[in-house]
Design a protein around this motif. Structure first.
Motif, mmCIF file in Angstrom:
data_model
loop_
_atom_site.group_PDB
_atom_site.id
_atom_site.type_symbol
_atom_site.label_atom_id
_atom_site.label_comp_id
_atom_site.label_asym_id
_atom_site.label_seq_id
_atom_site.Cartn_x
_atom_site.Cartn_y
_atom_site.Cartn_z
ATOM 1 N N ASN A 289 16.983 -18.615 37.200
ATOM 2 C CA ASN A 289 16.122 -17.658 37.008
ATOM 3 C C ASN A 289 14.684 -17.991 37.397
ATOM 4 O O ASN A 289 13.817 -17.055 37.963
ATOM 5 N N PRO B 123 10.073 -8.821 45.331
ATOM 6 C CA PRO B 123 10.551 -7.598 44.960
ATOM 7 C C PRO B 123 9.938 -6.297 45.909
ATOM 8 O O PRO B 123 10.747 -5.405 46.183
ATOM 9 N N MET C 237 9.852 -8.334 39.117
ATOM 10 C CA MET C 237 11.105 -9.256 38.823
ATOM 11 C C MET C 237 11.961 -9.014 40.276
ATOM 12 O O MET C 237 12.418 -7.869 40.499
ATOM 13 N N ARG C 238 12.413 -10.040 40.752
ATOM 14 C CA ARG C 238 13.578 -9.770 41.791
ATOM 15 C C ARG C 238 14.968 -9.258 41.080
ATOM 16 O O ARG C 238 15.405 -8.704 41.892
ATOM 17 N N LEU C 239 15.102 -9.957 40.025
ATOM 18 C CA LEU C 239 16.312 -9.461 39.390
ATOM 19 C C LEU C 239 15.902 -9.070 38.024
ATOM 20 O O LEU C 239 15.923 -10.121 36.896
ATOM 21 N N PRO C 240 15.629 -7.948 37.485
ATOM 22 C CA PRO C 240 15.175 -7.441 36.385
ATOM 23 C C PRO C 240 16.099 -7.759 35.280
ATOM 24 O O PRO C 240 17.266 -7.809 35.368
ATOM 25 N N MET D 50 9.691 -7.762 32.406
ATOM 26 C CA MET D 50 10.933 -8.083 32.732
ATOM 27 C C MET D 50 11.751 -7.084 33.178
ATOM 28 O O MET D 50 12.920 -7.092 33.486
ATOM 29 N N PRO E 190 9.175 -15.270 43.591
ATOM 30 C CA PRO E 190 10.462 -15.069 43.431
ATOM 31 C C PRO E 190 11.367 -15.400 44.891
ATOM 32 O O PRO E 190 10.797 -15.110 46.100
ATOM 33 N N ASN F 295 13.124 -15.148 39.923
ATOM 34 C CA ASN F 295 12.205 -14.145 39.483
ATOM 35 C C ASN F 295 10.902 -14.820 39.558
ATOM 36 O O ASN F 295 9.891 -14.011 39.345
#
Length: 828
Positions: free
Chosen positions: A174, A227, A108-111, A102, A193, A178
């Protein structure tokens, strides 16, 4: 079959108790329990918040620990210990692995976790949890936002001493943003993602138009946004996945063909497919090159750093087409990978395979439910506060009587009861009045309470409108999603292509074709080759940068030899030379490369010309400063890169080297004392490489040969001589130039003294430069710029006219259909 167990009897001694069971029933029950645990408690994410249980527990624990983005980082081991001790009794490694993922921006595209320390790379493992630190990322706060406002259900933890949320409020989708991956029992999930802005736009469209079709939603979400960027090839598999929940697509690295060195092109890789690291690519390429399954690669460098990011430089050998090598890299290495989408997630506690519309619908329904529950909670809290405020206002209106009632009461219970009866208060209001300090019961506080009451009534009315109207409720959800996208949205990283642009069944040649070409050598020491072997254009509107010393016919994958003034011939590959584009005017070698990039010269050694290495090709004619001439038999050794082509006497140097394409051509010497000697090439017999040649011209006094070349007597040719003083510094004299017709010079025998080519004026005693070749003649300066020459004179022994600029080299027309001729060799 039986199972043996032990039970403690009352007397303290243990005895065996054997229970007969059916093994198949035991295996079935145990396996089902294990499968249920893996599916629901470990491997599959919830379709509402996109989190697996371990991820949800990590985020909830970090939120309860106060590890917000505005706080300092804490040791990851502290987070892991809290999660394991309270919520997730499955071992610290599983918790830390989930925490690390995470925090990885390449996973992750958005951590959701802000990591500090070594959290690994696509190729390397992270540091141990005792070395790293973590806190919640800003985006994670949107996942846990309003979790304490009765927005989600809670359940007991594994030992019943704590509670944990069954799902997160999740202010953004989400699961789509992600993605997720996991292997359960009998099923697996692998979700790609996506871009937050695109997914939110699709969700808002679905909120506005619940009957939106898949095509409508794909206008907002055209495909995954990985990502690591890269390129996705082929969109049919993506549409299948969005429609049915299963599909595949191909990911490609982002590459560009660049000039990585003055002599070589290369493939520069700046983005790789999802979950592919540079070390994996480098290792695979090295294996293929070693096994000779991949050709055309000369070097591979990983120049990645924290400032430029990923940068793999794959240097391509000359003679190979970079685009074709790139196609081979895509085919044989992880620079192209396949991603199989399998959208399996838990919906109402059951694993289901979902398409894009179903995934968005589940999230939108969840978010509407969260917003409704939050609104109910907030309205209830405001109603409770309004009730207390109204009680305080009643008390302030008759504060003296309230104080009298309290003072005259025997205890708090009696005071509470008398307040309820005297002022028609509820028990909650009476208790609040009794608990309120007297300092708050002032006129100023009365004004504040009135304002608070008005605000509370307005908020309650607004919340009631939201709860009473499905349209307003949906608008709130849509507006909040828009705000999240505005706050955390980033531009798309992955490029989507319908196809690669190259048909798979079309064979792209890997190597450059061995086509005929011309190899050019200029007076300023530049080498290049033409795109084909067409004769060079005649001298018309000449805008060339340089004059050509030598032009040799060859093939792209052939070899030519560079001849130096020390009598050496050095082998070079034609394919290594830069290619000049086709042109309708004489070629400009401004795009050529210096000869020093291809050969290593000793101190004082210069290149005087180039020649073919073809044993069946024309021979090479050489002339030296001491008047020696030699025709070289083309028996050049194939296993040596450099070798002698003439045995020079001490102090002698080669002043000219030219290919002899016909026995009918003349060999021409021009000396420093303005003597020109021409005679047929048949006067000189060919000799082997070690031979020292034979007498070519008789020299008087201190005279020396300043130019030697081959001239076709059947063509219109010119002789250019430039006279000056022998006492001036080299390169500083302008000199006097004369141009005469080559036919004015009578042929004589070999080893004779020749005829006068220019009459010296006062102050002139030596020829600075000389040249003979096809008309018209042209001159250039030492930087390759044209220098005007005087008009042609008829007298071969006349004097010259003063020039306006210093001349460094002279050349002539190179447009004859019967083959190229030579120009002046570069000076020291």
């Amino acid at each position: 079959m039986a199972r043996r167990t032990t039970t403690p009897p009352t007397d303290g001694d243990f005895e065996e108790r054997i229970v007969d069971i059916d093994v198949s029933a035991e295996m079935r029950t145990s396996f089902l329990e294990y499968a249920y645990s893996v599916i629901y408690q470990r491997a599959l994410p919830d379709a509402r918040d996109g989190l697996k249980p371990v991820q949800r527990r990590i985020l909830y624990s970090m939120s309860e620990m106060g590890l917000r983005p505005d706080r300092g980082h804490v040791k990851s081991s502290r987070v892991v210990g809290d999660v394991m001790g309270k919520l997730h009794p499955h071992g610290d490694s599983a918790i830390y692995d989930a925490l690390v993922r995470m925090a990885q921006p390449f996973s992750m595209r958005l951590p959701l976790v802000d990591g500090h320390g070594n959290f690994g790379s696509p190729d390397d493992l992270p540091a141990a949890m005792r070395y790293t630190e973590a806190r919640l990322a800003a985006a994670a706060m949107s996942m846990v936002q309003s979790i304490d406002e009765d927005t989600v259900d809670f359940k007991p933890n594994y030992d019943g001493q704590e509670t944990e949320p069954t799902v997160m409020p999740s202010a953004f989708p989400n699961l789509l943003v992600n993605g997720a991956t996991g292997i359960a029992v009998g099923m697996a999930t692998n979700m790609a993602p996506h871009n937050l802005v695109e997914v939110v736009a699709a969700a808002r469209h679905l909120i506005k138009k619940p009957d939106a079709t898949l095509d409508d939603l794909m206008r907002f979400v055209p495909g995954p946004d990985l990502p690591t960027g890269g390129t996705i090839i082929g969109l049919d598999g993506i549409r299948d996945a969005y429609a049915k929940g299963r599909g595949t697509f191909r990911m490609r690295a982002k590459c560009a063909v660049e000039q990585v060195s003055p002599r070589r092109k290369g493939i520069v890789v700046t983005e790789l497919p999802f979950n592919v690291g540079p070390e994996r690519v480098v290792t695979k390429i090295k294996e293929l090159v070693t096994a000779k399954k991949l050709q055309g690669i000369s070097d591979l460098k990983d120049l990645s750093d924290r400032h430029r990011g990923l940068r793999l430089v794959i240097e391509i050998k000359n003679g190979f087409i970079p685009e074709a090598v790139l196609e081979e890299l895509y085919r044989l290495t992880p620079m192209e990978e396949t991603f199989g989408i399998n959208n399996v997630a838990l919906v109402d506690g059951e694993p289901r395979t979902l398409g894009l519309r179903e995934l968005l619908q589940v999230y939108v329904d969840h978010r509407i439910d969260v917003t409704r529950r939050r609104s109910l909670y907030r309205r209830r809290k405001r109603e409770e506060r309004l009730h207390l405020v109204e009680g305080l206002i009643i008390a302030l209106l008759d504060i003296d009587q309230v104080i009298q009632v309290i003072r005259s009461s025997d205890d708090s219970g009696q005071a509470r009861q008398r307040l309820i009866e005297s002022f028609t208060l509820s028990e909650i209001q009476a208790n609040y009045i009794l608990d309120t300090p007297l300092r708050r019961l002032t006129r100023f506080d009365k004004l504040e309470l009135d304002r608070e009451k008005a605000v509370l009534e307005a908020e309650i009315a607004e919340l009631s409108e939201i709860l009473a109207s499905e349209t307003k409720l949906r608008k709130v959800v849509s507006d909040e999603l828009a705000q999240v996208a505005k706050t955390f949205g980033t531009p798309r990283r992955t490029v989507l292509l319908e196809s690669s642009g190259v048909a798979r069944n079309v064979s792209v040649p890997l190597e450059v074709a061995d086509d005929p070409c011309l190899v050019l050598f200029s007076s300023t020491g530049l080498l290049a080759r033409t795109a084909d072997a067409s004769p060079l254009p005649a001298d018309g509107e000449r805008s060339a940068h340089d004059v050509l010393v030598s032009v040799v016919r060859s093939t792209v994958r052939g070899e030519v030899g560079v001849v130096t003034n020390q009598g050496r011939m050095i082998r070079i590959q034609v394919v290594d030379l830069p290619t000049l584009p086709p042109t309708n005017s004489p070629p400009s070698l401004s795009g050529g490369h210096p000869v020093s990039e291809y050969v290593t010269l000793e101190q004082g050694e210069t290149v005087v010309g180039i020649g073919s290495l073809d044993p069946e090709g024309p021979g090479l004619a050489l002339g030296t400063a001491q008047g020696v001439v030699k025709r070289v038999v083309p028996d050049y050794p194939a296993n040596r890169d450099d070798f002698e082509v003439i045995g020079l006497k001490e102090g002698d140097t080669v002043v000219g080297a030219a290919e002899l394409t016909s026995e009918d051509h003349d060999l021409v010497f021009i000396t420093s004392d303005a003597q020109l000697l021409r005679y047929p090439a048949t006067s000189v017999r060919p000799q082997g490489r070690p031979a020292g040649g034979m007498a070519g011209i008789r020299l008087d006094g201190d005279a020396r040969v300043i130019w030697f070349g081959v001239v076709d007597p059947t063509r219109e040719s010119r002789v250019v001589t430039i006279a000056g003083s022998s006492t001036a510094l080299p390169g500083t004299q302008v000199g006097g130039a004369k141009i005469s017709d080559y036919a004015e010079y009578p042929p004589k025998g070999r080893a004779t003294g020749g005829v006068r080519a220019q009459r010296f004026l006062k102050g002139e005693d030596v020829l600075l430069l000389a040249w003979a070749g096809p008309a018209p003649a042209r001159a250039v300066s030492n930087v390759g710029k044209p220098v005007p020459l005087p008009e042609e004179l008829g007298r071969r022994d006349g004097s010259g006219l003063r020039l306006t600029h210093t001349v460094a080299a002279v050349g002539g027309s190179l447009g004859a259909s019967d083959g190229p001729s030579e120009g002046e060799s570069p000076q020291d």
